[in-house]
Design a protein around this motif. Structure first.
Motif, short mmCIF file in Angstrom:
data_model
loop_
_atom_site.label_atom_id
_atom_site.label_comp_id
_atom_site.label_asym_id
_atom_site.label_seq_id
_atom_site.Cartn_x
_atom_site.Cartn_y
_atom_site.Cartn_z
N MET A 69 0.85 -1.18 0.00
CA MET A 69 0.00 0.00 0.00
C MET A 69 0.89 1.24 0.00
SD MET A 69 -3.01 1.10 2.64
CE MET A 69 -4.05 -0.21 2.03
N ASP A 70 0.63 2.15 -0.90
CA ASP A 70 1.39 3.40 -0.98
C ASP A 70 0.86 4.39 0.04
OD1 ASP A 70 3.05 2.55 -2.99
OD2 ASP A 70 1.85 3.43 -4.60
N TYR A 71 1.77 4.94 0.84
CA TYR A 71 1.38 5.95 1.81
C TYR A 71 2.51 6.96 1.95
CZ TYR A 71 4.32 3.12 4.88
OH TYR A 71 5.37 2.42 5.41
N LYS A 72 2.16 8.10 2.48
CA LYS A 72 3.11 9.18 2.69
C LYS A 72 2.97 9.63 4.13
CE LYS A 72 3.27 13.98 1.56
NZ LYS A 72 2.69 15.07 0.85
N GLU A 117 -0.83 9.37 5.10
CA GLU A 117 -1.87 9.59 4.09
C GLU A 117 -1.81 8.52 3.02
OE1 GLU A 117 -2.44 14.40 3.78
OE2 GLU A 117 -0.93 13.49 2.49
N VAL A 118 -2.97 8.11 2.59
CA VAL A 118 -3.13 7.25 1.42
C VAL A 118 -4.06 8.00 0.48
CG1 VAL A 118 -4.04 5.06 0.55
CG2 VAL A 118 -2.77 5.11 2.71
N ASP A 119 -3.60 8.22 -0.75
CA ASP A 119 -4.39 9.00 -1.72
C ASP A 119 -4.85 10.34 -1.13
OD1 ASP A 119 -4.15 6.96 -3.64
OD2 ASP A 119 -5.92 5.93 -2.83
N LYS A 120 -3.94 11.02 -0.45
CA LYS A 120 -4.17 12.34 0.15
C LYS A 120 -5.23 12.35 1.26
CE LYS A 120 -2.29 14.82 -3.66
NZ LYS A 120 -2.38 15.67 -4.78
#
Length: 157
Positions: free
Chosen positions: A1-4, A62-65
């Motif tokens: 899963m992409d997260y920031k 955040e995931v997808d902002k």
């Protein structure tokens, strides 16, 4: 899963209310408490006037902002209080985002920030039955005290 992972911004205090509620451990088969529980003084200590003290530090994942998790620390007289030089951790993720390593990444980033800022240790309290105990142990926290329901954990930086 992409997260920031990013710093909590000024004016995002309401996020901490949501994540404080999510941080409340609810054992399997027990109904969740009402959201108003976060208004109790022993929980308000985690978020009241957050960002106004020099020891207040917060991060959001955040995931997808969309904010899906947060970790924040402050020196406070909470369940995991060790002393007046040790920040206490609060962390939570929305249920659908647990188990992807986001919580571990949030903790590791916060521990790094605390070390850079010169803190020697950080603490937290966690219910013994909470699955997150394993994550805390994995990220360097150790059990230093306990009562009937909780462990008090410390991470030396």
């Amino acid at each position: 899963m992409d997260y920031k992972i990013r710093t909590i911004l000024e004016g995002e205090d309401s996020l901490l209310q949501d994540f404080l509620y999510e941080a409340i451990f609810v054992p399997e088969g027990v109904p969740a408490p009402p959201k108003s529980i976060i208004n109790q003084p022993e929980l308000q200590v985690y978020i009241s006037d957050f960002g106004k003290r020099k020891d207040d530090i917060g991060l959001v994942a955040e995931v997808d902002k969309k904010a899906v998790g947060a970790v924040w620390v402050r020196i406070m007289n909470d369940y995991g209080h060790i002393d007046n030089n040790t920040p206490s951790f609060a962390i939570s993720l929305y249920k659908n985002y647990r188990g992807f390593g986001i919580g571990t990444a949030l903790i590791q980033e916060m521990l790094h920030i605390l070390k850079v800022r010169g803190y020697k240790q950080a603490s937290l309290a966690v219910q013994k039955a909470n699955y997150a105990v394993k994550m805390y142990l994995k990220t360097g926290f150790e059990i230093v005290d306990e009562n009937e329901e909780e462990y008090i954990m410390l991470c030396r930086l």
